[in-house]
Design an enzyme around this catalytic site. Sequence first.
Site, short mmCIF file in Angstrom:
data_model
loop_
_atom_site.label_atom_id
_atom_site.label_comp_id
_atom_site.label_asym_id
_atom_site.label_seq_id
_atom_site.Cartn_x
_atom_site.Cartn_y
_atom_site.Cartn_z
N TYR A 1 -6.11 -0.62 0.36
CA TYR A 1 -4.89 -0.70 2.09
C TYR A 1 -3.40 -1.39 1.95
CZ TYR A 1 -8.91 -3.19 3.53
OH TYR A 1 -10.13 -3.83 4.18
P1 FDA Z 1 -6.80 9.62 4.30
O1 FDA Z 1 -7.63 11.10 4.71
O2 FDA Z 1 -5.78 9.21 4.92
O3 FDA Z 1 -6.68 9.95 2.73
C1 FDA Z 1 -7.02 8.56 2.34
C2 FDA Z 1 -5.69 8.45 0.47
O4 FDA Z 1 -6.84 9.64 -0.24
C3 FDA Z 1 -4.57 9.76 1.17
O5 FDA Z 1 -3.50 9.61 -0.45
C4 FDA Z 1 -5.14 11.39 1.49
O6 FDA Z 1 -4.15 11.84 0.56
C5 FDA Z 1 -6.34 11.04 -0.49
N1 FDA Z 1 -6.93 12.03 -0.03
C6 FDA Z 1 -8.42 12.30 0.85
N2 FDA Z 1 -8.91 12.52 1.27
C7 FDA Z 1 -9.11 13.80 -0.54
C8 FDA Z 1 -10.39 14.45 -0.69
N3 FDA Z 1 -11.08 15.06 -0.58
N4 FDA Z 1 -9.85 14.30 -2.05
C9 FDA Z 1 -8.79 13.96 -2.93
N5 FDA Z 1 -7.82 12.82 -2.08
C10 FDA Z 1 -8.19 12.80 -0.87
N6 FDA Z 1 -11.39 0.27 3.62
C11 FDA Z 1 -12.90 -0.61 3.50
O7 FDA Z 1 -12.92 -0.28 1.93
N7 FDA Z 1 -13.77 -1.00 3.51
C12 FDA Z 1 -13.43 -0.95 5.11
O8 FDA Z 1 -14.31 -1.78 5.82
C13 FDA Z 1 -12.15 -0.88 5.92
N8 FDA Z 1 -12.33 0.02 7.55
C14 FDA Z 1 -11.15 0.67 7.21
C15 FDA Z 1 -10.74 0.48 8.60
C16 FDA Z 1 -9.71 1.68 9.67
C17 FDA Z 1 -9.23 1.53 11.15
C18 FDA Z 1 -8.93 2.51 8.79
C19 FDA Z 1 -7.66 3.17 9.31
C20 FDA Z 1 -9.02 2.12 7.56
C21 FDA Z 1 -9.71 1.01 7.01
N9 FDA Z 1 -10.35 1.55 5.06
C22 FDA Z 1 -11.25 0.28 4.99
C23 FDA Z 1 -9.31 1.68 4.63
C24 FDA Z 1 -9.67 3.28 3.72
O9 FDA Z 1 -10.91 3.04 3.25
C25 FDA Z 1 -8.64 4.07 3.46
O10 FDA Z 1 -7.98 4.02 4.60
C26 FDA Z 1 -8.97 5.15 2.65
O11 FDA Z 1 -8.48 5.55 2.15
C27 FDA Z 1 -9.05 6.42 3.90
O12 FDA Z 1 -9.99 7.33 4.21
P2 FDA Z 1 -9.74 8.42 4.48
O13 FDA Z 1 -10.36 9.91 4.17
O14 FDA Z 1 -9.86 8.21 6.08
O15 FDA Z 1 -8.46 8.89 4.99
#
Ligand code: FDA
Length: 469
Positions: free
Chosen positions: A412
């Site tokens: 978060y």
């Molecule tokens: P994103 O691609 O934006 O990456 C997030 C971070 O990780 C960035 O710093 C990125 O550079 C880095 N990153 C991404 N991919 C990578 C990779 N392959 N290797 C290294 N670094 C990498 N959390 C939770 O625990 N339980 C929940 O139920 C929810 N629900 C939820 C709902 C909604 C609508 C949102 C917007 C967010 C959540 N979250 C959540 C939070 C979520 O776990 C958190 O935002 C994650 O970091 C998102 O991962 P993404 O790959 O989608 O994001």
Amino acid sequence: WATSAHTHEDFLECLRLQSEDSASISKLIYTPINSSYLSVLQFSIQNRRFNTTTTPKPLVIVTPLNVSHVQAAVSCSQKHGMHIRVRSGGHDYEGLSYVSVLPFVIIDLINLQSVTVDATNNTAWVEAGATIGKLYYSIAQKSRTLGFPAGVCPTVGLGGHISGGGYGLLLRKYGLAADNVIDAQLIDVNGRILDRASMGEDLLWAIRGGGGNTFGIVVAWKVNLVPVPATVTVFTVEKTLEQNATQLVNRWQLLPLMQESFPELGLAKDDCTEMSWIESTLYFAGFSRNTSLEILLNRTQPSVRFFKAKSDYVKEPMPEVALEGIWESLFQLEVGSGQLIFSPYGGRMSEISESSIPFPHRAGNLYKIQHLAYWDEEGIEESNRHISWIRRLYSFLAPYVSKNPRLAYINYRDLDIGINNQGNTSYKQASIWGIKYFKSNFDRLVHVKTQVDPSNFFRNEQSIPPFSA
Ligand code: FDA
């Protein structure tokens, strides 16, 4: 700008040269002159705060189809001094996977989303660009009695989610998503591909919750699947203030198990519905009964709004006056909306040691609060109004939540709690936010970072710095 434009041409040339098939990699590269550049950029943006005309945009977006493309993108970025941001699902609360004040490249893993479930050994390999929904769906295709303890929202990407811990409804039974990772494929700062044996236990420890975009690019995770009952029971009970909501929340704070000791809630048989675990993931994601399971494969959220969020850990029950203050604060909102989500801790979370992985919030926590402010109107005034609202609420709650430091959950992400200095950040500066997310695990994370990325190539406003940087 002239220098960066030149550098990014060199970077593109490098990518073409490093790729065995330069025609195919060209199709995976988007610059602002491509007609699909904006749609590729915007597709995974989950917070409208970072999708405005003034939001800084990348010079290049690369969407690798395979591991060698990721390796090429890392080594060419290194060679030509390009700053990179890695994106999997794009749910970062502060947009760090696709926004930077420095000229930058996005490595977007949207095409790396295969999931291979081994239902005999109860494991799965999941590529980082796959969503939580795709993982749940793929498990359900193989078994009704296997599940995985990750988040509630199906569109969240597993790259970022597991990098920050990751939790959902199975938290108290099985811990976090990151607690259930047993191997990973990681591209390091030198463009090498590492697995558990070659990266070693320290680095594997660090990537399981130490934050994304810090130690390398995770291409895939190997996870342990967990047993779930063939049938589970779900329910939702709604209560207004007139129906004693304050007293009920007050009482809930100290309950070890709801169904055994919470008659005041008035839960009735009619409130309960039996279904499979996979159907329960749809239920908790807000889909109506009988929605097709295929909805879990959809990467777009039903509604993308402007939002700002914060988190807190509660160790002592909050007094009623604190709860009443929260309600009052919610009533102050004339437009937009506010939400507080209380997630109970305990169970398995209290058994896992604070240093098992970087995520430190274990025994001693009653529950976590997520505070959210949402709005739909563009403009700085609206944005300021809602951000001020959530900051006031956060200040009001200070006496009732964890202190010294006031703890927070990295998934978060909240830049209010501290950010790195631009360029070479110091250990001291980073520890301002780092201790809040990681407690004493912060030092071990700095140690691992110093070993694996001493020049601080993988970085953002809240990434772990090496000692020397
Ligand atoms: P994103 O691609 O934006 O990456 C997030 C971070 O990780 C960035 O710093 C990125 O550079 C880095 N990153 C991404 N991919 C990578 C990779 N392959 N290797 C290294 N670094 C990498 N959390 C939770 O625990 N339980 C929940 O139920 C929810 N629900 C939820 C709902 C909604 C609508 C949102 C917007 C967010 C959540 N979250 C959540 C939070 C979520 O776990 C958190 O935002 C994650 O970091 C998102 O991962 P993404 O790959 O989608 O994001």
